[in-house]
Write a protein that holds these residues in place. Sequence first.
Motif, short mmCIF file in Angstrom:
data_model
loop_
_atom_site.label_atom_id
_atom_site.label_comp_id
_atom_site.label_asym_id
_atom_site.label_seq_id
_atom_site.Cartn_x
_atom_site.Cartn_y
_atom_site.Cartn_z
N LEU A 140 0.84 -1.20 0.00
CA LEU A 140 0.00 0.00 0.00
C LEU A 140 0.88 1.25 0.00
N ASN A 141 1.95 1.22 0.76
CA ASN A 141 2.88 2.37 0.78
C ASN A 141 3.55 2.56 -0.58
N ARG A 142 3.87 1.48 -1.27
CA ARG A 142 4.47 1.57 -2.60
C ARG A 142 3.49 2.22 -3.58
N ILE A 143 2.22 1.84 -3.47
CA ILE A 143 1.18 2.43 -4.33
C ILE A 143 1.01 3.91 -3.99
N ALA A 144 0.99 4.23 -2.69
CA ALA A 144 0.85 5.63 -2.27
C ALA A 144 2.03 6.46 -2.75
N ASP A 145 3.25 5.88 -2.73
CA ASP A 145 4.42 6.61 -3.24
C ASP A 145 4.29 6.91 -4.72
N ALA A 146 3.71 5.96 -5.48
CA ALA A 146 3.49 6.19 -6.91
C ALA A 146 2.48 7.30 -7.14
N VAL A 147 1.43 7.33 -6.31
CA VAL A 147 0.42 8.39 -6.42
C VAL A 147 1.04 9.74 -6.03
N TYR A 148 1.81 9.73 -4.96
CA TYR A 148 2.41 10.96 -4.42
C TYR A 148 3.45 11.55 -5.37
N ASN A 149 4.26 10.69 -6.00
CA ASN A 149 5.26 11.10 -7.00
C ASN A 149 6.17 12.22 -6.48
N GLY A 150 6.66 12.06 -5.27
CA GLY A 150 7.59 13.04 -4.71
C GLY A 150 6.97 14.40 -4.44
N GLY A 151 5.67 14.48 -4.34
CA GLY A 151 5.00 15.75 -4.07
C GLY A 151 4.73 16.60 -5.29
N MET A 152 4.93 16.03 -6.47
CA MET A 152 4.74 16.80 -7.70
C MET A 152 3.29 16.81 -8.18
N GLN A 153 2.46 15.92 -7.67
CA GLN A 153 1.10 15.81 -8.16
C GLN A 153 0.18 16.86 -7.51
N PRO A 154 -0.78 17.37 -8.28
CA PRO A 154 -1.74 18.32 -7.71
C PRO A 154 -2.90 17.58 -7.05
N ASP A 155 -3.57 18.28 -6.17
CA ASP A 155 -4.79 17.76 -5.54
C ASP A 155 -5.84 18.85 -5.67
N LEU A 156 -7.04 18.47 -6.04
CA LEU A 156 -8.14 19.42 -6.20
C LEU A 156 -9.02 19.38 -4.96
N VAL A 157 -9.13 20.52 -4.28
CA VAL A 157 -9.92 20.59 -3.06
C VAL A 157 -10.91 21.74 -3.15
N VAL A 158 -11.91 21.69 -2.28
CA VAL A 158 -12.89 22.77 -2.19
C VAL A 158 -12.44 23.68 -1.05
N TYR A 159 -12.20 24.95 -1.38
CA TYR A 159 -11.72 25.89 -0.38
C TYR A 159 -12.80 26.13 0.69
N GLY A 160 -12.40 26.09 1.93
CA GLY A 160 -13.33 26.33 3.03
C GLY A 160 -14.09 25.10 3.49
N TYR A 161 -13.80 23.95 2.85
CA TYR A 161 -14.51 22.72 3.21
C TYR A 161 -13.61 21.87 4.10
N VAL A 162 -14.14 21.44 5.22
CA VAL A 162 -13.42 20.55 6.12
C VAL A 162 -14.26 19.31 6.29
N GLU A 163 -13.66 18.16 6.03
CA GLU A 163 -14.40 16.91 6.14
C GLU A 163 -14.62 16.56 7.61
N ALA A 164 -15.83 16.22 7.95
CA ALA A 164 -16.15 15.86 9.33
C ALA A 164 -15.50 14.54 9.67
N SER A 165 -15.06 14.42 10.92
CA SER A 165 -14.41 13.17 11.30
C SER A 165 -15.35 12.30 12.12
#
Length: 165
Positions: A140-165
């Motif tokens: 799972l960590n190997r897959i996450a590293d591929a997704v993360y790509n050294g921090g070069m990948q963008p993430d699309l978020v909604v500003y002002g939105y906080v997910e409830a825990s």
Amino acid sequence: MNGKPYGQPSVSARAVRRAAERETEKRVSKPTLAVAAPRMSFGHQHAEAFCLMWYACECGHRERIWNSRDGVTAFGFQCPSCKEPKLKHVNWGLDKYAPDHVPAPGQRIWIDLTRDRALEIARRTVDQVAKGKLPEGADLNRIADAVYNGGMQPDLVVYGYVEAS
């Protein structure tokens, strides 16, 4: 006389705006080096760094997304209206450099992908593909590293939105 001042027919603001949009789309159908070069002069590595960019879908949905980083963004992704992967970056010539932009609550923005978010995406993807059979921690960590790509990948978020825990 048609009863209007000076006999001039009035044109609605919407008609003027739509005509200007159509004219711009004719002139700027594809990105060119002439369009990208001035944005590069702000000293960033990427032309779309800190730009407000228009995204549109065939279903009619349009939105302006801010890139809050000096990094590339996705050309296309899932439309929030029709749920089809047809929301695309359009009208590149209308990208506006806005490093001091303050997004409105609810506006979507591009941010740097975090390692924790990459792990969440990897876990969700594996869960969908493997139907709940998560791989061993190292896999799972190997897959996450591929997704993360050294921090070069963008993430699309909604500003002002906080997910409830």
